[in-house]
Design a protein around this motif. Structure first.
Motif, mmCIF file in Angstrom:
data_model
loop_
_atom_site.group_PDB
_atom_site.id
_atom_site.type_symbol
_atom_site.label_atom_id
_atom_site.label_comp_id
_atom_site.label_asym_id
_atom_site.label_seq_id
_atom_site.Cartn_x
_atom_site.Cartn_y
_atom_site.Cartn_z
ATOM 1 N N LEU A 73 0.808 -1.209 0.000
ATOM 2 C CA LEU A 73 0.000 0.000 0.000
ATOM 3 C C LEU A 73 0.845 1.266 0.000
ATOM 4 C CD1 LEU A 73 -2.575 -1.186 2.702
ATOM 5 C CD2 LEU A 73 -2.894 -1.179 0.217
ATOM 6 N N THR A 74 2.043 1.178 0.545
ATOM 7 C CA THR A 74 2.927 2.327 0.667
ATOM 8 C C THR A 74 3.633 2.603 -0.649
ATOM 9 O OG1 THR A 74 3.298 1.727 2.980
ATOM 10 C CG2 THR A 74 4.842 3.290 1.999
ATOM 11 N N ASP A 75 3.680 3.862 -1.049
ATOM 12 C CA ASP A 75 4.379 4.217 -2.287
ATOM 13 C C ASP A 75 5.826 4.594 -1.997
ATOM 14 O OD1 ASP A 75 4.243 4.630 -5.175
ATOM 15 O OD2 ASP A 75 2.127 5.061 -4.778
ATOM 16 N N VAL B 260 4.235 12.541 1.144
ATOM 17 C CA VAL B 260 5.666 12.683 0.898
ATOM 18 C C VAL B 260 6.309 11.321 1.095
ATOM 19 C CG1 VAL B 260 7.811 13.767 1.664
ATOM 20 C CG2 VAL B 260 5.689 15.090 1.638
ATOM 21 N N GLN B 261 7.218 10.952 0.198
ATOM 22 C CA GLN B 261 7.951 9.692 0.318
ATOM 23 C C GLN B 261 9.432 9.981 0.563
ATOM 24 O OE1 GLN B 261 6.150 10.321 -2.707
ATOM 25 N NE2 GLN B 261 4.290 9.495 -1.781
ATOM 26 N N MET B 262 10.041 9.145 1.375
ATOM 27 C CA MET B 262 11.473 9.252 1.665
ATOM 28 C C MET B 262 12.112 7.872 1.596
ATOM 29 S SD MET B 262 11.528 11.950 4.858
ATOM 30 C CE MET B 262 10.256 11.044 5.753
ATOM 31 N N MET C 28 13.762 11.784 -2.034
ATOM 32 C CA MET C 28 12.485 12.310 -1.548
ATOM 33 C C MET C 28 11.599 12.666 -2.736
ATOM 34 S SD MET C 28 13.262 14.753 1.767
ATOM 35 C CE MET C 28 11.478 14.879 2.055
ATOM 36 N N SER C 29 10.302 12.466 -2.550
ATOM 37 C CA SER C 29 9.341 12.809 -3.588
ATOM 38 C C SER C 29 8.042 13.273 -2.955
ATOM 39 C CB SER C 29 9.071 11.601 -4.497
ATOM 40 O OG SER C 29 8.524 10.520 -3.758
ATOM 41 N N PHE D 115 4.296 9.428 4.257
ATOM 42 C CA PHE D 115 3.456 10.102 5.251
ATOM 43 C C PHE D 115 2.699 11.216 4.552
ATOM 44 C CE2 PHE D 115 2.496 13.112 8.634
ATOM 45 C CZ PHE D 115 2.011 12.268 9.624
ATOM 46 N N GLY D 116 1.396 11.316 4.820
ATOM 47 C CA GLY D 116 0.628 12.362 4.160
ATOM 48 C C GLY D 116 -0.750 12.538 4.766
ATOM 49 N N ARG D 117 -1.477 13.475 4.189
ATOM 50 C CA ARG D 117 -2.795 13.863 4.672
ATOM 51 C C ARG D 117 -3.820 13.685 3.558
ATOM 52 N NH1 ARG D 117 -5.536 14.830 9.530
ATOM 53 N NH2 ARG D 117 -6.801 16.718 9.430
#
Length: 247
Positions: free
Chosen positions: A25-27, A142-144, A112-113, A157-159
């Motif tokens: 599920l995580t990008d 945001v992806q790290m 980071m993206s 992590f995001g909203r």
């Protein structure tokens, strides 16, 4: 917390590298590459006490606009089997997004993206029939990605802002292990939180990716909710194939 500690310990004790996106599920921060396509065709199952949800990803297309930008469009067909209202099915929402990787690990020590996405009701009766929620959803994650010794850690992590309904925080953590040259194992913890992190849904997944060639591979995962709460998924399954086309 115990599940998270277990995952972290497993990470420290084995040589891992991180890969994300389907079947988890995580990008991640990755993009297809300039002029290249990634097309995913899959089927997922989400079984809960209140009912079951089956989703066929009719369309999941990703295109590389340059080396650092990815364009996405996804549209599923959804089957619901509710204990209260019976079975029904119909087209799901369309999801569109643009990923921009603005840091590369080989140049900056950290990848980071950002990946803003919008989920839109299609002009069908699915929302009125309760197959999908009414209104649009806007997601700003945001992806790290960082390699620490033999370990690559991938975090998202995001909203998510709901046009109708309560907004929520979305987060994920993925580790992968290169078992063979063409086979990767995956471990994931993914969650969503509402009401100031007082209402959680946390799931864990185990999965793999198997490449048969540079242009074709298969992927699958299985998991469940971390807590034995009534609203947590009892079973999560995903199986699909990926086509990689282009230059």
């Amino acid at each position: 917390m115990l599940g998270l500690i277990t995952i972290l310990l497993a990470t420290i004790l084995s040589p891992l590298c991180a890969f994300a996106g389907p079947p988890v599920l995580t990008d991640d921060t990755g993009t297809p590459g300039a002029g290249k396509w990634e097309i995913n065709v899959g089927f997922s199952i989400d079984k809960r006490t209140a009912g079951d949800r089956y989703e066929a990803r009719m369309i999941d297309i990703n295109y590389g606009l340059g080396d650092h930008i990815q364009l996405k469009y996804e549209a599923p067909w959804i089957f619901l089997d509710s204990r209260e209202v019976g079975s029904k099915n119909g087209p799901g929402n369309s999801t569109m997004g643009v990923k921009w990787r603005f840091l590369d690990e080989d140049k900056h020590g950290l990848a980071m993206s950002v990946y803003p996405q919008v989920e839109l009701n299609n002009p069908t009766s699915s929302a009125d029939r309760g197959i999908v929620d009414k209104g649009n959803i806007y997601f700003f994650p945001v992806q790290m990605e960082k390699k620490i010794g033999p370990v690559n850690v991938n975090i998202e992590f995001g909203r998510a802002f709901h046009q109708h309904g309560e907004d929520e925080w979305i987060y994920g953590l993925v580790f992968g292990h290169k078992i063979l040259a063409n086979l990767e194992g995956l471990v994931e913890m993914h969650g969503g939180a509402k009401r100031g992190f007082k209402q959680h849904e946390v799931v864990y997944n185990l999965g793999f990716r198997l490449d048969f060639s540079e242009t074709f591979g298969m992927q699958a995962s299985a998991g469940r909710g971390l807590h034995n709460a009534p609203d947590q998924p009892n079973l999560l399954l995903y199986a699909g194939v990926q086509f990689r086309l282009g230059k």
